[in-house]
Write a protein that holds these residues in place. Structure first.
Motif, PDB file in Angstrom:
ATOM      1  N   GLN A 190      17.832  -1.317 -23.373  1.00 53.89           N
ATOM      2  CA  GLN A 190      17.922  -2.492 -22.321  1.00 53.89           C
ATOM      3  C   GLN A 190      17.852  -1.850 -20.962  1.00 53.89           C
ATOM      4  OE1 GLN A 190      21.705  -4.509 -22.848  1.00 53.89           O
ATOM      5  NE2 GLN A 190      21.415  -4.680 -25.239  1.00 53.89           N
ATOM      6  N   GLY A 191      17.658  -2.794 -20.056  1.00 49.06           N
ATOM      7  CA  GLY A 191      17.377  -2.230 -18.624  1.00 49.06           C
ATOM      8  C   GLY A 191      16.190  -1.760 -18.199  1.00 49.06           C
ATOM      9  N   VAL A 192      15.132  -2.128 -18.952  1.00 52.19           N
ATOM     10  CA  VAL A 192      13.961  -1.615 -18.672  1.00 52.19           C
ATOM     11  C   VAL A 192      13.439  -1.931 -17.256  1.00 52.19           C
ATOM     12  CG1 VAL A 192      11.405  -1.534 -19.495  1.00 52.19           C
ATOM     13  CG2 VAL A 192      13.445  -1.314 -20.910  1.00 52.19           C
ATOM     14  N   TRP A 193      13.078  -1.380 -16.567  1.00 51.89           N
ATOM     15  CA  TRP A 193      12.610  -1.791 -15.147  1.00 51.89           C
ATOM     16  C   TRP A 193      11.645  -1.020 -14.606  1.00 51.89           C
ATOM     17  CZ3 TRP A 193      13.417   0.446 -10.169  1.00 51.89           C
ATOM     18  CH2 TRP A 193      13.196  -0.326  -9.107  1.00 51.89           C
ATOM     19  N   VAL A 194      10.524  -1.546 -14.025  1.00 47.60           N
ATOM     20  CA  VAL A 194       9.425  -0.608 -12.943  1.00 47.60           C
ATOM     21  C   VAL A 194       9.606  -1.211 -11.616  1.00 47.60           C
ATOM     22  CG1 VAL A 194       7.087  -0.268 -12.644  1.00 47.60           C
ATOM     23  CG2 VAL A 194       7.978  -0.206 -14.991  1.00 47.60           C
ATOM     24  N   ASP A 195       9.672  -0.451 -10.505  1.00 48.71           N
ATOM     25  CA  ASP A 195       9.730  -0.793  -9.471  1.00 48.71           C
ATOM     26  C   ASP A 195       8.550  -1.750  -8.927  1.00 48.71           C
ATOM     27  OD1 ASP A 195       9.061  -0.420  -6.341  1.00 48.71           O
ATOM     28  OD2 ASP A 195      10.506   1.219  -6.298  1.00 48.71           O
ATOM     29  N   PRO A 196       8.632  -2.651  -8.240  1.00 46.64           N
ATOM     30  CA  PRO A 196       7.648  -3.615  -8.170  1.00 46.64           C
ATOM     31  C   PRO A 196       6.582  -3.129  -7.367  1.00 46.64           C
ATOM     32  CG  PRO A 196       9.823  -4.488  -7.508  1.00 46.64           C
ATOM     33  CD  PRO A 196      10.002  -3.155  -7.665  1.00 46.64           C
ATOM     34  N   GLU A 197       6.760  -2.179  -6.491  1.00 47.87           N
ATOM     35  CA  GLU A 197       5.466  -1.246  -5.882  1.00 47.87           C
ATOM     36  C   GLU A 197       4.598  -0.707  -6.766  1.00 47.87           C
ATOM     37  OE1 GLU A 197       4.909   2.007  -2.481  1.00 47.87           O
ATOM     38  OE2 GLU A 197       6.400   0.618  -2.312  1.00 47.87           O
ATOM     39  N   PHE A 198       4.982  -0.179  -8.034  1.00 44.98           N
ATOM     40  CA  PHE A 198       4.447   0.493  -8.966  1.00 44.98           C
ATOM     41  C   PHE A 198       4.000  -0.357 -10.270  1.00 44.98           C
ATOM     42  CE2 PHE A 198       6.297   3.613  -6.485  1.00 44.98           C
ATOM     43  CZ  PHE A 198       5.600   4.961  -6.549  1.00 44.98           C
ATOM     44  N   ARG A 199       4.175  -1.563 -10.224  1.00 43.53           N
ATOM     45  CA  ARG A 199       3.857  -2.215 -11.294  1.00 43.53           C
ATOM     46  C   ARG A 199       2.311  -2.566 -11.227  1.00 43.53           C
ATOM     47  NH1 ARG A 199       8.683  -6.944 -11.025  1.00 43.53           N
ATOM     48  NH2 ARG A 199      10.426  -5.183 -11.508  1.00 43.53           N
ATOM     49  N   GLY A 200       1.826  -2.617 -12.389  1.00 50.88           N
ATOM     50  CA  GLY A 200       0.412  -2.862 -12.621  1.00 50.88           C
ATOM     51  C   GLY A 200      -0.415  -1.618 -12.689  1.00 50.88           C
ATOM     52  N   ARG A 201       0.168  -0.639 -12.801  1.00 47.29           N
ATOM     53  CA  ARG A 201      -0.500   0.768 -12.577  1.00 47.29           C
ATOM     54  C   ARG A 201      -0.578   1.533 -14.174  1.00 47.29           C
ATOM     55  NH1 ARG A 201       1.504   3.784  -7.021  1.00 47.29           N
ATOM     56  NH2 ARG A 201       1.617   2.074  -5.749  1.00 47.29           N
TER      57      ARG A 201
END
Length: 279
Positions: free
Chosen positions: A215-226
């Motif tokens: 649970q709690g999977v998260w990617v910093d918004p600035e690093f999404r799509g990479r």
């Protein structure tokens, strides 16, 4: 007066409850972890377990505590649990489990408990027992105790984004911080750092002898799509399979297409559908 075969279960019936939970090790994982740690004495476990079945037989259970979790609950069992719970004030912050049971339970309890804040009716349950077919990100690692201060803001951001409320609102986040620190201390919290900044995180929120539930999977918004999420999740999955449990499981919102794509790349396969009702 109840007209259905449902009753609260105690420590003397622990083996019976565990047999029910073993029939659905993924939907029953949260309950199984609590019982392993605290048994069935409600004053220790902060929750009660009710069983459904004729005579001494138990064919399904529901955990009633901070969360309401039905396990192996056919429609007759759901009706029985709802009849019992409808006469009590709502104590749980969510109802979680297999979608058919959760949505049936909520349809019966909604008129008594009032409106939900959110209902998520379609959350694919995903499971894998195999090493990921893609290369894990070598930068993803277990978080150290001295790094809780760096991890906590990312955990708060994830919670607010996923649940829709801030974990800081009730007690300033003290309880949530203790939970994060406990996961770090027990070697169940992962992150990828760029300097002191957490750009990916995930936790093994539930661990049983059958599965480690992520649970709690998260990617910093600035690093999404990479393309960061899939290799990062591969690293978490591989470590969990090697070190913690024979399977790794999770559930995801059906509309979260990027996450579902990342999990598929890691080798996760569908094992049913969850639903969550949030209050």
């Amino acid at each position: 007066m109840l007209t259905v075969p449902v009753r609260q279960l105690g420590e003397s019936e622990r083996a019976t409850v565990e047999r029910v939970l073993d029939r659905d090790p993924y939907a029953g994982a949260q309950v199984a972890e609590r019982i392993t740690a605290h048994g069935l004495n409600w004053w220790r476990a902060d929750g009660r377990v009710y069983g459904h079945g004729a005579g001494h037989r138990v064919d399904s259970v529901v955990w009633s505590g901070a969360h309401l979790v039905p396990v192996c609950a056919a429609p007759t069992a759901v009706a029985a649990f709802a009849e019992l719970l409808a006469g009590e004030p709502r104590l749980c912050s969510s109802i979680i489990g297999r979608a058919d049971a959760v949505l049936d339970l909520w349809a019966r309890l909604g008129p008594h408990w009032g409106p939900a804040r959110d209902v998520r009716p379609d959350q694919p349950l995903l499971v894998t027992a195999d090493a990921p077919p893609i290369r894990p990100d070598p930068g993803v690692r277990l978080v150290q105790s001295r790094e809780v201060d760096q991890l906590f803001p990312a955990a708060v951001a994830m919670y607010a984004e996923e649940v829709g409320v801030s974990p800081l609102q009730d007690d300033g986040g003290r309880g949530y911080r203790r939970r994060i620190a406990d996961l770090v201390r027990s070697r169940r919290a992962y992150a990828r750092f760029v300097g002191d900044r957490v750009v990916f995180k995930a936790e093994l929120a539930i661990v049983t002898r059958h599965t480690a539930q992520v649970q709690g999977v998260w990617v910093d918004p600035e690093f999404r799509g990479r393309g960061l999420a899939a290799p990062a999740m591969a690293a978490v999955t591989l470590d969990a399979l090697r070190r913690v449990a024979p399977t790794v499981s999770l559930y995801v919102n059906d509309f979260n297409t990027p996450a579902r794509r990342a999990y598929a790349r890691c080798g996760f396969r569908a094992a049913g559908t969850f639903a969550t009702v949030l209050f």
